[in-house]
Write an enzyme that holds these catalytic residues in place. Structure first.
Site, PDB file in Angstrom:
ATOM      1  N   GLU A  67       0.855  -1.193   0.000  1.00 39.03           N
ATOM      2  CA  GLU A  67       0.000   0.000   0.000  1.00 39.03           C
ATOM      3  C   GLU A  67       0.889   1.241   0.000  1.00 39.03           C
ATOM      4  O   GLU A  67       2.009   1.223   0.533  1.00 39.03           O
ATOM      5  CB  GLU A  67      -0.911  -0.086   1.245  1.00 39.03           C
ATOM      6  CG  GLU A  67      -1.811   1.073   1.525  1.00 39.03           C
ATOM      7  CD  GLU A  67      -2.824   1.432   0.447  1.00 39.03           C
ATOM      8  OE1 GLU A  67      -2.412   1.557  -0.717  1.00 39.03           O
ATOM      9  OE2 GLU A  67      -3.997   1.661   0.789  1.00 39.03           O
ATOM     10  N   ASP A  68       0.375   2.315  -0.602  1.00 39.99           N
ATOM     11  CA  ASP A  68       1.191   3.535  -0.683  1.00 39.99           C
ATOM     12  C   ASP A  68       1.349   4.215   0.671  1.00 39.99           C
ATOM     13  O   ASP A  68       2.447   4.569   1.080  1.00 39.99           O
ATOM     14  CB  ASP A  68       0.609   4.519  -1.725  1.00 39.99           C
ATOM     15  CG  ASP A  68      -0.887   4.802  -1.534  1.00 39.99           C
ATOM     16  OD1 ASP A  68      -1.497   4.296  -0.575  1.00 39.99           O
ATOM     17  OD2 ASP A  68      -1.453   5.541  -2.366  1.00 39.99           O
TER      18      ASP A  68
ATOM     19  N   ASP B  21      -2.881   5.975   6.532  1.00 40.97           N
ATOM     20  CA  ASP B  21      -3.312   7.275   7.052  1.00 40.97           C
ATOM     21  C   ASP B  21      -4.283   7.011   8.204  1.00 40.97           C
ATOM     22  O   ASP B  21      -3.856   6.667   9.304  1.00 40.97           O
ATOM     23  CB  ASP B  21      -3.937   8.050   5.886  1.00 40.97           C
ATOM     24  CG  ASP B  21      -4.269   9.484   6.211  1.00 40.97           C
ATOM     25  OD1 ASP B  21      -3.607  10.056   7.081  1.00 40.97           O
ATOM     26  OD2 ASP B  21      -5.190  10.042   5.587  1.00 40.97           O
TER      27      ASP B  21
ATOM     28  N   PHE C 276      -0.421  16.544   3.635  1.00 40.56           N
ATOM     29  CA  PHE C 276      -0.935  15.847   2.455  1.00 40.56           C
ATOM     30  C   PHE C 276       0.183  15.729   1.429  1.00 40.56           C
ATOM     31  O   PHE C 276       0.727  16.717   0.960  1.00 40.56           O
ATOM     32  CB  PHE C 276      -2.136  16.581   1.859  1.00 40.56           C
ATOM     33  CG  PHE C 276      -2.846  15.733   0.854  1.00 40.56           C
ATOM     34  CD1 PHE C 276      -3.790  14.798   1.262  1.00 40.56           C
ATOM     35  CD2 PHE C 276      -2.544  15.827  -0.489  1.00 40.56           C
ATOM     36  CE1 PHE C 276      -4.421  13.971   0.342  1.00 40.56           C
ATOM     37  CE2 PHE C 276      -3.173  15.010  -1.421  1.00 40.56           C
ATOM     38  CZ  PHE C 276      -4.111  14.084  -1.002  1.00 40.56           C
TER      39      PHE C 276
ATOM     40  N   ARG D 273       0.664  11.796  -9.569  1.00 36.83           N
ATOM     41  CA  ARG D 273       1.132  10.419  -9.333  1.00 36.83           C
ATOM     42  C   ARG D 273       2.493  10.174  -9.999  1.00 36.83           C
ATOM     43  O   ARG D 273       3.288   9.368  -9.535  1.00 36.83           O
ATOM     44  CB  ARG D 273       0.132   9.412  -9.923  1.00 36.83           C
ATOM     45  CG  ARG D 273      -1.182   9.319  -9.181  1.00 36.83           C
ATOM     46  CD  ARG D 273      -1.919   8.064  -9.636  1.00 36.83           C
ATOM     47  NE  ARG D 273      -3.343   8.087  -9.336  1.00 36.83           N
ATOM     48  CZ  ARG D 273      -3.882   7.733  -8.172  1.00 36.83           C
ATOM     49  NH1 ARG D 273      -3.115   7.341  -7.186  1.00 36.83           N
ATOM     50  NH2 ARG D 273      -5.185   7.770  -8.004  1.00 36.83           N
TER      51      ARG D 273
HETATM   52  P1  IMP Z   1      -6.649   5.607   4.962  1.00 37.81           P
HETATM   53  O1  IMP Z   1      -7.773   4.706   4.632  1.00 37.81           O
HETATM   54  O2  IMP Z   1      -7.086   6.889   5.615  1.00 37.81           O
HETATM   55  O3  IMP Z   1      -5.503   4.956   5.714  1.00 37.81           O
HETATM   56  O4  IMP Z   1      -6.070   6.152   3.606  1.00 37.81           O
HETATM   57  C1  IMP Z   1      -5.496   5.345   2.726  1.00 37.81           C
HETATM   58  C2  IMP Z   1      -5.593   5.898   1.337  1.00 37.81           C
HETATM   59  O5  IMP Z   1      -5.910   7.300   1.296  1.00 37.81           O
HETATM   60  C3  IMP Z   1      -4.245   5.753   0.698  1.00 37.81           C
HETATM   61  O6  IMP Z   1      -4.146   4.529   0.051  1.00 37.81           O
HETATM   62  C4  IMP Z   1      -4.201   6.913  -0.251  1.00 37.81           C
HETATM   63  O7  IMP Z   1      -4.762   6.537  -1.475  1.00 37.81           O
HETATM   64  C5  IMP Z   1      -5.073   7.965   0.392  1.00 37.81           C
HETATM   65  N1  IMP Z   1      -4.256   8.961   1.135  1.00 37.81           N
HETATM   66  C6  IMP Z   1      -4.091   9.066   2.462  1.00 37.81           C
HETATM   67  N2  IMP Z   1      -3.260  10.070   2.779  1.00 37.81           N
HETATM   68  C7  IMP Z   1      -2.887  10.617   1.597  1.00 37.81           C
HETATM   69  C8  IMP Z   1      -1.991  11.701   1.245  1.00 37.81           C
HETATM   70  O8  IMP Z   1      -1.362  12.374   2.065  1.00 37.81           O
HETATM   71  N3  IMP Z   1      -1.865  11.935  -0.093  1.00 37.81           N
HETATM   72  C9  IMP Z   1      -2.518  11.224  -1.055  1.00 37.81           C
HETATM   73  N4  IMP Z   1      -3.333  10.208  -0.770  1.00 37.81           N
HETATM   74  C10 IMP Z   1      -3.518   9.910   0.546  1.00 37.81           C
HETATM   75 MG    MG Z   2      -4.014   4.002  -1.936  1.00 34.71          MG
END
Ligand code: IMP
Ligand code: MG
Length: 199
Positions: free
Chosen positions: A113-114, A117, A166, A179
């Site tokens: 996963e990237d 968050d 962000f 991207r």
């Molecule tokens: P989570 O579900 O809040 O953990 O977020 C996961 C997904 O939200 C990641 O796979 C990203 O695609 C997107 N995301 C969360 N933080 C960022 C950020 O700082 N920049 C861009 N995408 C983000």
């Molecule tokens: Mg993602």
């Protein structure tokens, strides 16, 4: 082990409508860390076939780079989820938009996963995967923003721990843009004032 990242360098003019990106993690540093992570993963599972599952689209560059550096028996698959909409604000809901091509039953799965968050995406995916009876699941994330965590999920391999900003680049987008940036940077939205943030 994970690397901590502090504030980056001066803003680089880029993008539309006053948006700018300040480089936080330059490409060479990303590559060095990804090489280390690949070694860690193979060291933990020296003799096992590893099934890498990338979360589209953000994890694509991370998966292709780490995948090339894990020696031995490695296979790939992809899954896609929607949680973010087009901007920086999460709907809080996660939805599967593309499923895996093949079964993960009995496999050693590494979810790639990237960014971790709030953790909602990974929590959802791990629930889905557990039901499919893999041999085991590990999680590798390039970036971790621990300050934002809501769901109690754990990543086994973390590239960089970053501040609550962000970020874009190296697969991460803002409204599908940025991207393709080879570095990871912090996005500022410019004249409208606010920095991009996920709420
Ligand atoms: P989570 O579900 O809040 O953990 O977020 C996961 C997904 O939200 C990641 O796979 C990203 O695609 C997107 N995301 C969360 N933080 C960022 C950020 O700082 N920049 C861009 N995408 C983000
Ligand atoms: Mg993602």
């Amino acid at each position: 082990m994970t690397k901590k990242v502090k504030q980056g360098k001066k803003p680089q003019p880029k993008g539309r409508g006053g948006e700018s990106v300040r480089i936080l993690i330059p490409r060479a540093r990303l590559q060095r860390r990804i090489t280390e992570m690949a070694r860690e993963i193979r060291k933990d599972f020296p003799d096992e076939p590893l099934h890498l599952v990338g979360v589209l689209k953000g994890a694509v560059f991370f998966l292709t780079d780490i995948g090339k550096q894990i020696p031995g028996d490695v296979s790939f698959d992809f899954i896609a989820v929607a949680s973010y909409g087009l901007g920086t604000h999460s709907s809080g809901q996660v939805r599967l938009t593309r499923d895996l091509d093949s079964s993960i039953e009995g496999k050693t799965v590494i979810v790639v996963e990237d960014i971790l968050d709030t953790g909602m995406t990974l929590q959802y995916l791990l629930r889905v995967f557990e039901q499919r009876k893999p041999k085991r699941i590990r999680v590798a994330v390039l970036l971790d923003k621990p300050e934002r965590r809501i769901a109690a999920v754990h990543a086994d391999y973390v590239g960089f721990t970053i501040p609550n900003e962000f970020v874009v680049g190296f697969g991460l987008d803002y409204a599908e843009r940025y991207r393709n940036m080879p570095d990871v940077g912090v996005l500022s939205l410019g004249s409208q004032g606010a920095k991009a943030s996920k709420t």
